[in-house]
Scaffold this motif. Structure first.
Motif, PDB file in Angstrom:
ATOM      1  N   HIS A  40       0.827  -1.217   0.000  1.00  0.00           N
ATOM      2  CA  HIS A  40       0.000   0.000   0.000  1.00  0.00           C
ATOM      3  C   HIS A  40       0.861   1.267   0.000  1.00  0.00           C
ATOM      4  CE1 HIS A  40      -3.277  -2.682   0.503  1.00  0.00           C
ATOM      5  NE2 HIS A  40      -3.143  -2.876   1.808  1.00  0.00           N
ATOM      6  N   ARG A  41       1.912   1.232  -0.804  1.00  0.00           N
ATOM      7  CA  ARG A  41       2.810   2.371  -0.978  1.00  0.00           C
ATOM      8  C   ARG A  41       3.560   2.752   0.303  1.00  0.00           C
ATOM      9  NH1 ARG A  41      -0.760   6.554  -4.762  1.00  0.00           N
ATOM     10  NH2 ARG A  41      -1.131   5.089  -6.494  1.00  0.00           N
ATOM     11  N   LYS A  42       3.623   1.826   1.239  1.00  0.00           N
ATOM     12  CA  LYS A  42       4.375   2.066   2.469  1.00  0.00           C
ATOM     13  C   LYS A  42       5.557   1.102   2.542  1.00  0.00           C
ATOM     14  CE  LYS A  42       0.709   4.006   5.361  1.00  0.00           C
ATOM     15  NZ  LYS A  42      -0.042   3.874   6.627  1.00  0.00           N
ATOM     16  N   LYS A  43       6.662   1.604   3.048  1.00  0.00           N
ATOM     17  CA  LYS A  43       7.876   0.813   3.187  1.00  0.00           C
ATOM     18  C   LYS A  43       7.959   0.275   4.614  1.00  0.00           C
ATOM     19  CE  LYS A  43      12.920   1.210   2.587  1.00  0.00           C
ATOM     20  NZ  LYS A  43      14.022   2.157   2.268  1.00  0.00           N
ATOM     21  N   TYR A  44       8.139  -1.044   4.731  1.00  0.00           N
ATOM     22  CA  TYR A  44       8.174  -1.704   6.036  1.00  0.00           C
ATOM     23  C   TYR A  44       9.599  -2.171   6.359  1.00  0.00           C
ATOM     24  CZ  TYR A  44       3.057  -2.006   6.326  1.00  0.00           C
ATOM     25  OH  TYR A  44       1.727  -1.715   6.406  1.00  0.00           O
ATOM     26  N   GLY A  45      10.038  -1.881   7.571  1.00  0.00           N
ATOM     27  CA  GLY A  45      11.272  -2.436   8.100  1.00  0.00           C
ATOM     28  C   GLY A  45      10.914  -3.530   9.090  1.00  0.00           C
ATOM     29  N   ILE A  46      11.324  -4.768   8.812  1.00  0.00           N
ATOM     30  CA  ILE A  46      10.821  -5.920   9.569  1.00  0.00           C
ATOM     31  C   ILE A  46      11.963  -6.678  10.232  1.00  0.00           C
ATOM     32  CG2 ILE A  46       9.488  -8.056   9.404  1.00  0.00           C
ATOM     33  CD1 ILE A  46       8.446  -6.722   6.651  1.00  0.00           C
ATOM     34  N   GLN A  47      11.791  -6.941  11.514  1.00  0.00           N
ATOM     35  CA  GLN A  47      12.747  -7.793  12.227  1.00  0.00           C
ATOM     36  C   GLN A  47      12.103  -9.146  12.481  1.00  0.00           C
ATOM     37  OE1 GLN A  47      14.470  -7.623  16.574  1.00  0.00           O
ATOM     38  NE2 GLN A  47      15.754  -6.391  15.236  1.00  0.00           N
ATOM     39  N   CYS A  48      12.856 -10.233  12.292  1.00  0.00           N
ATOM     40  CA  CYS A  48      12.350 -11.600  12.461  1.00  0.00           C
ATOM     41  C   CYS A  48      13.026 -12.251  13.664  1.00  0.00           C
ATOM     42  CB  CYS A  48      12.620 -12.436  11.210  1.00  0.00           C
ATOM     43  SG  CYS A  48      12.036 -11.648   9.683  1.00  0.00           S
ATOM     44  N   LYS A  49      12.230 -12.818  14.562  1.00  0.00           N
ATOM     45  CA  LYS A  49      12.757 -13.449  15.757  1.00  0.00           C
ATOM     46  C   LYS A  49      12.260 -14.890  15.847  1.00  0.00           C
ATOM     47  CE  LYS A  49      15.138 -10.064  17.565  1.00  0.00           C
ATOM     48  NZ  LYS A  49      16.618 -10.179  17.630  1.00  0.00           N
ATOM     49  N   TYR A  50      13.199 -15.830  15.697  1.00  0.00           N
ATOM     50  CA  TYR A  50      12.875 -17.251  15.829  1.00  0.00           C
ATOM     51  C   TYR A  50      13.283 -17.692  17.229  1.00  0.00           C
ATOM     52  CZ  TYR A  50      12.720 -22.250  14.789  1.00  0.00           C
ATOM     53  OH  TYR A  50      12.420 -23.587  14.799  1.00  0.00           O
ATOM     54  N   TYR A  51      12.314 -17.720  18.139  1.00  0.00           N
ATOM     55  CA  TYR A  51      12.574 -17.971  19.549  1.00  0.00           C
ATOM     56  C   TYR A  51      11.786 -19.176  20.041  1.00  0.00           C
ATOM     57  CZ  TYR A  51      14.890 -13.425  20.394  1.00  0.00           C
ATOM     58  OH  TYR A  51      15.750 -12.357  20.402  1.00  0.00           O
ATOM     59  N   THR A  52      12.195 -19.663  21.213  1.00  0.00           N
ATOM     60  CA  THR A  52      11.428 -20.686  21.924  1.00  0.00           C
ATOM     61  C   THR A  52      10.718 -20.069  23.124  1.00  0.00           C
ATOM     62  OG1 THR A  52      13.385 -21.252  23.241  1.00  0.00           O
ATOM     63  CG2 THR A  52      12.981 -22.552  21.247  1.00  0.00           C
ATOM     64  N   TYR A  53      10.790 -18.754  23.257  1.00  0.00           N
ATOM     65  CA  TYR A  53      10.162 -18.039  24.369  1.00  0.00           C
ATOM     66  C   TYR A  53       9.630 -16.703  23.839  1.00  0.00           C
ATOM     67  CZ  TYR A  53      14.869 -16.038  24.209  1.00  0.00           C
ATOM     68  OH  TYR A  53      16.048 -15.471  23.789  1.00  0.00           O
ATOM     69  N   GLU A  62      14.716  -2.391  18.573  1.00  0.00           N
ATOM     70  CA  GLU A  62      15.610  -2.552  17.424  1.00  0.00           C
ATOM     71  C   GLU A  62      14.862  -2.357  16.108  1.00  0.00           C
ATOM     72  OE1 GLU A  62      17.217  -6.424  17.964  1.00  0.00           O
ATOM     73  OE2 GLU A  62      18.776  -5.783  19.369  1.00  0.00           O
ATOM     74  N   ALA A  63      13.644  -2.909  16.022  1.00  0.00           N
ATOM     75  CA  ALA A  63      12.852  -2.755  14.796  1.00  0.00           C
ATOM     76  C   ALA A  63      12.506  -1.286  14.566  1.00  0.00           C
ATOM     77  CB  ALA A  63      11.584  -3.597  14.887  1.00  0.00           C
ATOM     78  N   TYR A  64      12.166  -0.592  15.627  1.00  0.00           N
ATOM     79  CA  TYR A  64      11.811   0.827  15.521  1.00  0.00           C
ATOM     80  C   TYR A  64      13.011   1.657  15.057  1.00  0.00           C
ATOM     81  CZ  TYR A  64      10.160   5.459  16.960  1.00  0.00           C
ATOM     82  OH  TYR A  64       9.794   6.786  16.980  1.00  0.00           O
ATOM     83  N   ALA A  65      14.171   1.388  15.677  1.00  0.00           N
ATOM     84  CA  ALA A  65      15.389   2.125  15.303  1.00  0.00           C
ATOM     85  C   ALA A  65      15.823   1.758  13.884  1.00  0.00           C
ATOM     86  CB  ALA A  65      16.505   1.826  16.300  1.00  0.00           C
ATOM     87  N   CYS A  72      11.963   3.880   6.663  1.00  0.00           N
ATOM     88  CA  CYS A  72      10.728   3.119   6.444  1.00  0.00           C
ATOM     89  C   CYS A  72       9.534   3.876   7.040  1.00  0.00           C
ATOM     90  CB  CYS A  72      10.829   1.741   7.092  1.00  0.00           C
ATOM     91  SG  CYS A  72      12.113   0.679   6.379  1.00  0.00           S
ATOM     92  N   ASP A  73       8.370   3.584   6.499  1.00  0.00           N
ATOM     93  CA  ASP A  73       7.146   4.185   7.018  1.00  0.00           C
ATOM     94  C   ASP A  73       6.607   3.436   8.229  1.00  0.00           C
ATOM     95  OD1 ASP A  73       6.780   6.194   4.823  1.00  0.00           O
ATOM     96  OD2 ASP A  73       6.637   4.364   3.625  1.00  0.00           O
ATOM     97  N   LYS A  74       6.878   2.119   8.266  1.00  0.00           N
ATOM     98  CA  LYS A  74       6.358   1.282   9.346  1.00  0.00           C
ATOM     99  C   LYS A  74       7.436   0.314   9.813  1.00  0.00           C
ATOM    100  CE  LYS A  74       2.480   0.521  10.395  1.00  0.00           C
ATOM    101  NZ  LYS A  74       1.637   0.896  11.557  1.00  0.00           N
ATOM    102  N   ALA A  75       7.386  -0.007  11.113  1.00  0.00           N
ATOM    103  CA  ALA A  75       8.272  -1.020  11.691  1.00  0.00           C
ATOM    104  C   ALA A  75       7.428  -2.228  12.090  1.00  0.00           C
ATOM    105  CB  ALA A  75       9.012  -0.472  12.903  1.00  0.00           C
ATOM    106  N   GLU A  95       4.027   2.416  17.807  1.00  0.00           N
ATOM    107  CA  GLU A  95       3.307   2.047  16.576  1.00  0.00           C
ATOM    108  C   GLU A  95       4.100   1.044  15.737  1.00  0.00           C
ATOM    109  OE1 GLU A  95       2.215   5.626  14.540  1.00  0.00           O
ATOM    110  OE2 GLU A  95       0.719   6.171  16.027  1.00  0.00           O
ATOM    111  N   VAL A  96       4.693   0.083  16.432  1.00  0.00           N
ATOM    112  CA  VAL A  96       5.382  -1.030  15.768  1.00  0.00           C
ATOM    113  C   VAL A  96       4.392  -2.185  15.619  1.00  0.00           C
ATOM    114  CG1 VAL A  96       7.250  -2.722  15.935  1.00  0.00           C
ATOM    115  CG2 VAL A  96       7.623  -0.363  16.687  1.00  0.00           C
ATOM    116  N   GLU A  97       4.261  -2.705  14.432  1.00  0.00           N
ATOM    117  CA  GLU A  97       3.309  -3.792  14.161  1.00  0.00           C
ATOM    118  C   GLU A  97       3.907  -5.120  14.602  1.00  0.00           C
ATOM    119  OE1 GLU A  97       0.831  -5.406  10.271  1.00  0.00           O
ATOM    120  OE2 GLU A  97       1.531  -3.320  10.339  1.00  0.00           O
ATOM    121  N   LEU A  98       3.120  -5.927  15.315  1.00  0.00           N
ATOM    122  CA  LEU A  98       3.592  -7.216  15.813  1.00  0.00           C
ATOM    123  C   LEU A  98       2.852  -8.359  15.134  1.00  0.00           C
ATOM    124  CD1 LEU A  98       3.780  -6.500  19.665  1.00  0.00           C
ATOM    125  CD2 LEU A  98       5.568  -6.185  17.933  1.00  0.00           C
TER     126      LEU A  98
END
Length: 225
Positions: A40-53, A62-65, A72-75, A95-98
């Motif tokens: 939708h014309r927005k740039k997303y910066g995405i962090q991926c966390k593969y955790y067991t907790y 970190e995602a926000y920074a 980016c427009d969104k984290a 306003e970081v999307e989870l």
């Protein structure tokens, strides 16, 4: 699966969710952003966390920074588990999307698609039933007539099944709705005629089992947080 493979799994999920120009950043020096994608014309910066907790505040920070670093427009933070309450509160403030419970296996994604198609078909059938009851739509002839209660149950099962897959309560309600449909439309009529059930008729309970198991799994993930 390790963290690096999970990043590419997240990229596949984003592609299925109609994101475009998806780019997995370098494994080192990524400034807190593992994937850059557009929607939708927005740039997303995405962090991926593969955790067991559950994922905590640090990933949100970190995602926000990192999103700011890449203009980016969104984290966003994606994880295979869930988030702590503190992380959820911080994400709301910044306003970081989870995205919790991201599937890590093709089977999970396939199961979601199968149930999604079933729910979509039921929802369409319910809408056609409503149309058929209105004047001017006499040409619509359906093989099975739904009474008012069954129609409401079908709408509940299909709508919550489509939009509530990530929530345990919605899964429980959907399981109950599918159980009602299985009993009323397949099991009771069969028992009234023959006094027993065939294996084919018992297959109507599969959606109930799927949603019950998924609700239990979601509940376990929430309890861990």
């Amino acid at each position: 699966m390790d963290g690096y493979e999970f990043e590419y799994q997240c990229a596949k999920i984003l592609r299925q969710k109609h994101f475009s120009k998806i780019e997995v950043t370098r494994s080192s020096g990524d400034q807190g952003v593992d994937i850059i994608a557009f929607k939708h014309r927005k740039k997303y910066g995405i962090q991926c966390k593969y955790y067991t907790y559950p994922v905590g505040n640090k990933a949100v920070q970190e995602a926000y920074a990192g999103a700011n670093f890449y203009d980016c427009d969104k984290a966003m933070v994606m994880t295979n588990t869930t988030f702590t309450r503190s992380a959820t509160q911080l994400a709301e403030k910044l306003e970081v999307e989870l995205w919790p419970y991201c599937p890590t296996t093709p089977f999970y994604g396939l199961l979601f698609k199968i149930m999604g198609l079933l729910n979509a078909a039921l929802f369409l059938y319910a809408m056609l039933t409503l149309l058929a009851s209105r004047p001017g739509f006499d040409l619509i002839h359906l093989p099975v007539t739904l009474d008012t209660i069954t129609l409401m149950v079908v709408l509940t099962a299909s709508a919550l099944g489509i939009f509530g897959w990530r929530f345990s309560l919605c899964n429980l309600i959907t399981a109950g709705a599918y159980f009602y449909l299985a009993v009323q439309m397949f099991l009771l009529p069969a028992y009234a005629k023959t006094g027993s059930f065939t294996y084919t008729q018992l297959l109507s309970l599969i959606p109930t089992c799927v949603y019950l198991l998924h609700a239990g799994w979601l509940r376990l993930q929430i309890d861990k947080s």
